[in-house]
Design a protein around this motif. Structure first.
Motif, PDB file in Angstrom:
ATOM      1  N   LEU A   3       0.853  -1.194   0.000  1.00  0.00           N
ATOM      2  CA  LEU A   3       0.000   0.000   0.000  1.00  0.00           C
ATOM      3  C   LEU A   3       0.882   1.235   0.000  1.00  0.00           C
ATOM      4  O   LEU A   3       1.651   1.465   0.947  1.00  0.00           O
ATOM      5  CB  LEU A   3      -0.914   0.025   1.237  1.00  0.00           C
ATOM      6  N   LEU A   4       0.800   2.005  -1.079  1.00  0.00           N
ATOM      7  CA  LEU A   4       1.492   3.297  -1.105  1.00  0.00           C
ATOM      8  C   LEU A   4       0.612   4.272  -0.341  1.00  0.00           C
ATOM      9  O   LEU A   4      -0.582   4.411  -0.657  1.00  0.00           O
ATOM     10  CB  LEU A   4       1.739   3.744  -2.543  1.00  0.00           C
ATOM     11  N   TYR A   5       1.195   4.915   0.642  1.00  0.00           N
ATOM     12  CA  TYR A   5       0.385   5.690   1.584  1.00  0.00           C
ATOM     13  C   TYR A   5       1.227   6.799   2.195  1.00  0.00           C
ATOM     14  O   TYR A   5       2.449   6.857   1.996  1.00  0.00           O
ATOM     15  CB  TYR A   5      -0.127   4.762   2.694  1.00  0.00           C
ATOM     16  N   SER A   6       0.559   7.685   2.935  1.00  0.00           N
ATOM     17  CA  SER A   6       1.287   8.540   3.877  1.00  0.00           C
ATOM     18  C   SER A   6       0.512   8.478   5.183  1.00  0.00           C
ATOM     19  O   SER A   6      -0.708   8.236   5.183  1.00  0.00           O
ATOM     20  CB  SER A   6       1.415   9.987   3.381  1.00  0.00           C
ATOM     21  N   ALA A   7       1.218   8.668   6.288  1.00  0.00           N
ATOM     22  CA  ALA A   7       0.589   8.535   7.606  1.00  0.00           C
ATOM     23  C   ALA A   7      -0.548   9.534   7.779  1.00  0.00           C
ATOM     24  O   ALA A   7      -1.530   9.261   8.456  1.00  0.00           O
ATOM     25  CB  ALA A   7       1.639   8.731   8.703  1.00  0.00           C
ATOM     26  N   GLU A  31       4.181   1.300   2.214  1.00  0.00           N
ATOM     27  CA  GLU A  31       5.290   1.998   1.554  1.00  0.00           C
ATOM     28  C   GLU A  31       4.985   3.484   1.496  1.00  0.00           C
ATOM     29  O   GLU A  31       4.071   3.907   0.770  1.00  0.00           O
ATOM     30  CB  GLU A  31       5.489   1.455   0.134  1.00  0.00           C
ATOM     31  N   PRO A  32       5.737   4.294   2.253  1.00  0.00           N
ATOM     32  CA  PRO A  32       5.480   5.734   2.245  1.00  0.00           C
ATOM     33  C   PRO A  32       5.647   6.323   0.843  1.00  0.00           C
ATOM     34  O   PRO A  32       6.549   5.920   0.101  1.00  0.00           O
ATOM     35  CB  PRO A  32       6.544   6.289   3.197  1.00  0.00           C
ATOM     36  N   ALA A  33       4.774   7.243   0.507  1.00  0.00           N
ATOM     37  CA  ALA A  33       4.850   7.920  -0.790  1.00  0.00           C
ATOM     38  C   ALA A  33       4.530   9.394  -0.570  1.00  0.00           C
ATOM     39  O   ALA A  33       3.854   9.753   0.393  1.00  0.00           O
ATOM     40  CB  ALA A  33       3.864   7.302  -1.775  1.00  0.00           C
ATOM     41  N   ALA A  34       5.031  10.241  -1.474  1.00  0.00           N
ATOM     42  CA  ALA A  34       4.861  11.696  -1.323  1.00  0.00           C
ATOM     43  C   ALA A  34       4.375  12.285  -2.649  1.00  0.00           C
ATOM     44  O   ALA A  34       5.145  12.908  -3.391  1.00  0.00           O
ATOM     45  CB  ALA A  34       6.182  12.330  -0.894  1.00  0.00           C
ATOM     46  N   PRO A  35       3.097  12.087  -2.967  1.00  0.00           N
ATOM     47  CA  PRO A  35       2.608  12.466  -4.307  1.00  0.00           C
ATOM     48  C   PRO A  35       2.681  13.959  -4.611  1.00  0.00           C
ATOM     49  O   PRO A  35       2.666  14.343  -5.780  1.00  0.00           O
ATOM     50  CB  PRO A  35       1.151  11.977  -4.300  1.00  0.00           C
ATOM     51  N   PRO A  46      -2.404   6.655 -12.733  1.00  0.00           N
ATOM     52  CA  PRO A  46      -2.249   7.847 -13.578  1.00  0.00           C
ATOM     53  C   PRO A  46      -2.544   9.143 -12.842  1.00  0.00           C
ATOM     54  O   PRO A  46      -2.090  10.210 -13.251  1.00  0.00           O
ATOM     55  CB  PRO A  46      -3.266   7.613 -14.708  1.00  0.00           C
ATOM     56  N   LEU A  47      -3.310   9.058 -11.748  1.00  0.00           N
ATOM     57  CA  LEU A  47      -3.664  10.259 -10.990  1.00  0.00           C
ATOM     58  C   LEU A  47      -2.555  10.660 -10.028  1.00  0.00           C
ATOM     59  O   LEU A  47      -2.620  11.726  -9.411  1.00  0.00           O
ATOM     60  CB  LEU A  47      -4.971  10.023 -10.226  1.00  0.00           C
ATOM     61  N   ASN A  48      -1.540   9.778  -9.837  1.00  0.00           N
ATOM     62  CA  ASN A  48      -0.423  10.021  -8.909  1.00  0.00           C
ATOM     63  C   ASN A  48      -0.927  10.323  -7.498  1.00  0.00           C
ATOM     64  O   ASN A  48      -0.429  11.216  -6.817  1.00  0.00           O
ATOM     65  CB  ASN A  48       0.475  11.164  -9.406  1.00  0.00           C
ATOM     66  N   LYS A  49      -1.948   9.564  -7.070  1.00  0.00           N
ATOM     67  CA  LYS A  49      -2.513   9.799  -5.747  1.00  0.00           C
ATOM     68  C   LYS A  49      -2.331   8.584  -4.857  1.00  0.00           C
ATOM     69  O   LYS A  49      -2.241   7.446  -5.346  1.00  0.00           O
ATOM     70  CB  LYS A  49      -4.015  10.118  -5.850  1.00  0.00           C
ATOM     71  N   ILE A  50      -2.319   8.864  -3.568  1.00  0.00           N
ATOM     72  CA  ILE A  50      -2.364   7.801  -2.583  1.00  0.00           C
ATOM     73  C   ILE A  50      -3.717   7.882  -1.869  1.00  0.00           C
ATOM     74  O   ILE A  50      -4.294   8.985  -1.785  1.00  0.00           O
ATOM     75  CB  ILE A  50      -1.210   7.904  -1.560  1.00  0.00           C
ATOM     76  N   PRO A  51      -4.217   6.748  -1.403  1.00  0.00           N
ATOM     77  CA  PRO A  51      -3.613   5.417  -1.407  1.00  0.00           C
ATOM     78  C   PRO A  51      -3.704   4.740  -2.771  1.00  0.00           C
ATOM     79  O   PRO A  51      -4.672   4.917  -3.493  1.00  0.00           O
ATOM     80  CB  PRO A  51      -4.464   4.656  -0.391  1.00  0.00           C
ATOM     81  N   THR A  52      -2.665   3.960  -3.077  1.00  0.00           N
ATOM     82  CA  THR A  52      -2.684   3.042  -4.208  1.00  0.00           C
ATOM     83  C   THR A  52      -2.222   1.691  -3.683  1.00  0.00           C
ATOM     84  O   THR A  52      -1.186   1.609  -3.011  1.00  0.00           O
ATOM     85  CB  THR A  52      -1.746   3.534  -5.333  1.00  0.00           C
ATOM     86  N   LEU A  53      -3.007   0.668  -3.958  1.00  0.00           N
ATOM     87  CA  LEU A  53      -2.679  -0.686  -3.506  1.00  0.00           C
ATOM     88  C   LEU A  53      -2.143  -1.482  -4.682  1.00  0.00           C
ATOM     89  O   LEU A  53      -2.665  -1.371  -5.796  1.00  0.00           O
ATOM     90  CB  LEU A  53      -3.946  -1.379  -2.972  1.00  0.00           C
ATOM     91  N   VAL A  54      -1.092  -2.256  -4.441  1.00  0.00           N
ATOM     92  CA  VAL A  54      -0.620  -3.201  -5.448  1.00  0.00           C
ATOM     93  C   VAL A  54      -0.932  -4.599  -4.920  1.00  0.00           C
ATOM     94  O   VAL A  54      -0.471  -4.984  -3.841  1.00  0.00           O
ATOM     95  CB  VAL A  54       0.898  -3.037  -5.727  1.00  0.00           C
TER      96      VAL A  54
END
Ligand code: GSH
Length: 197
Positions: A3-7, A31-35, A46-54
């Motif tokens: 899960l790409l996310y931020s706290a 997995e921390p992400a900073a969109p 394509p939206l470059n947003k979180i959350p994104t689940l793989v």
């Protein structure tokens, strides 16, 4: 799964709370992400947003409502009601909470602009949506015992309003304030609390 996310992301918190409530959290690597800072997520979404689940099969799933629907199908208990009218009520509550979150994000982003660049019309419009959604939640008969998708979505967004000090939402909304205090004691809410680091 990953899960790409931020706290701080309330949409990611909704997904995490749902996963914790369903006992799926240990199957999901965070997995921390900073969109707002980079383009890393765009390769998956394509939206470059979180959350994104793989998923384990390598499929990228978004947005948070679709991720919750996917996860809900993987294990019991079902937190998205299958039958009406509970399903309709829950999804509408989730939509209102997510919409409040979109408005709150816009307010926060607008506040980050240098002094003279604030757009008052953006504040006014989004704050109206936030206040009206909060009034809806005050009278929505939110359940402490049945913590399903609608309740989870509302709780995640109220946590964001607190974390970012968006509005003083408790004043004049005693039912919502007491409900949030009660559900904040759930393990899933404590484990995903952004102020807990
Ligand atoms: N409707 C989306 C909203 C997600 C969202 O807005 N995420 C924010 C972070 S909280 C984001 O990634 N924003 C990046 C951007 O807008 O460029 C969902 O429910 O997942």
């Amino acid at each position: 799964m990953r899960l790409l996310y931020s706290a701080l992301s309330p949409f990611a918190r909704k997904v995490r709370v749902l996963a914790l409530e369903k006992g799926l959290a240990e199957r999901i690597g965070l997995e921390p992400a900073a969109p707002y800072q980079d383009e890393v997520v765009r390769a998956l979404n394509p939206l470059n947003k979180i959350p994104t689940l793989v998923t384990d099969g390598g499929e990228a799933v978004y947005d948070s409502a679709v991720i919750c629907d996917y996860l809900d199908g993987l294990a019991e208990p079902r937190l998205i009601p299958a039958s009406q009218p509970e399903r309709h009520r829950a999804l509408k509550l989730e939509a209102a909470a997510d919409g409040l979150g979109d408005a709150a994000l816009l307010v926060v982003r607008e506040r980050m602009r240098p002094g003279g660049e604030h757009r008052q019309d953006v504040f006014d419009r989004q704050l109206k949506a936030i206040e009206a959604a909060l009034d809806l939640f005050e009278g929505a008969g939110l359940s402490v015992e049945r913590f399903a998708i609608g309740e989870i979505a509302v709780a995640a967004q109220l946590g964001y309003l607190d974390a970012r000090k968006v509005v003083d939402w408790r004043t004049g909304r005693p039912v919502l304030a007491a409900w949030f205090e009660a559900v904040s004691k759930r393990g899933s809410m404590i484990a995903s609390d952004p102020s807990a680091g």
